[in-house]
Scaffold this active site. Structure first.
Site, PDB file in Angstrom:
ATOM      1  N   GLY A  82       0.823  -1.208   0.000  1.00  0.00           N
ATOM      2  CA  GLY A  82       0.000   0.000   0.000  1.00  0.00           C
ATOM      3  C   GLY A  82       0.853   1.252   0.000  1.00  0.00           C
ATOM      4  N   ASP A  83       0.286   2.316  -0.525  1.00  0.00           N
ATOM      5  CA  ASP A  83       0.968   3.604  -0.503  1.00  0.00           C
ATOM      6  C   ASP A  83      -0.079   4.712  -0.555  1.00  0.00           C
ATOM      7  OD1 ASP A  83       3.758   4.888  -0.690  1.00  0.00           O
ATOM      8  OD2 ASP A  83       2.615   5.978  -2.206  1.00  0.00           O
TER       9      ASP A  83
END
Length: 218
Positions: A82-83
């Protein structure tokens, strides 16, 4: 079904735990700035916020997948990368890292609305090898209070919390009282959209309850 979290984010971990999932956390060995810069050079144009978070989420998940491959057979499960980035005035903001930059961000965004982009990349890992992968980006509008005083702002920055989160704010901790409205999935603002993750899990042919491995949060 085992879930590997390719992240050291306490907020993402707490969010999954509150949803009945105790993931195995593995820190991804990814130079985010280098990955984004290389992609922008290759594509010959600045990256959009959507592209940035998708690219980095994928890089993190693939880094952990590669690490699991090196350990040999086993490690079956789903790997989640995730980012997140925050956008205001069409400018992309990541983590400020310093009090000075955090203060500049808040002076810009108080009383205004910006967009929080959270990218997700999910890899199915079985028999020691990566398999199918799916990704998605979720976006939520975040509106900040217009009456945040400088003393409040300085006190918040002094806690250190806003230095290491996208946009220099949180919704699930000390920053929450400074946010007046969210348009979209609130978990997106934390950095991991649970509805988006559930859909990705389903696209790979697995059920969301198959990830539950802990009781409800007390």
């Amino acid at each position: 079904m085992r879930l590997y979290l390719a992240s050291t984010s306490p907020a993402r971990l707490a969010l999954l735990r509150s949803s009945g999932i105790e993931p195995i956390t593995i820190a991804p060995d990814v130079d985010e700035d280098a990955v984004a810069a290389e992609a922008a050079h290759r594509e010959g144009a600045p990256l959009t916020p959507h592209r940035v978070v998708e690219l980095l989420a994928r890089a993190k998940a693939e880094a952990v997948s590669a690490a699991l491959c090196r350990t040999g057979p086993g490690g079956d499960g789903l790997i989640l990368g995730g980012d997140s980035v925050f956008v205001i005035d069409e400018v992309i903001y990541g983590k400020p890292h310093t009090p000075e930059k955090a203060r500049q961000r808040w002076q810009l965004q108080r009383g205004r609305t910006g967009q929080l982009y959270s990218g997700h990349w999910l890899i199915e890992h079985s028999n020691g090898l990566p398999g199918r992968a799916v990704g998605a980006v979720a976006v939520a509008d975040v509106t900040f209070a217009d009456d945040i005083g400088d003393e409040e702002l300085d006190a918040y920055i002094a806690t250190g919390e806003p230095l290491f989160v996208a946009g220099a704010f949180t919704i699930d901790s000390l920053g929450a009282p400074f946010i007046t409205h969210i348009d979209g999935d609130p978990s997106t603002v934390v950095g991991l959209s649970l509805p988006t993750l559930r859909r990705l899990v389903s696209r790979l042919g697995h059920s969301w309850p198959s990830l539950w491995n802990r009781g409800p949060a007390s």
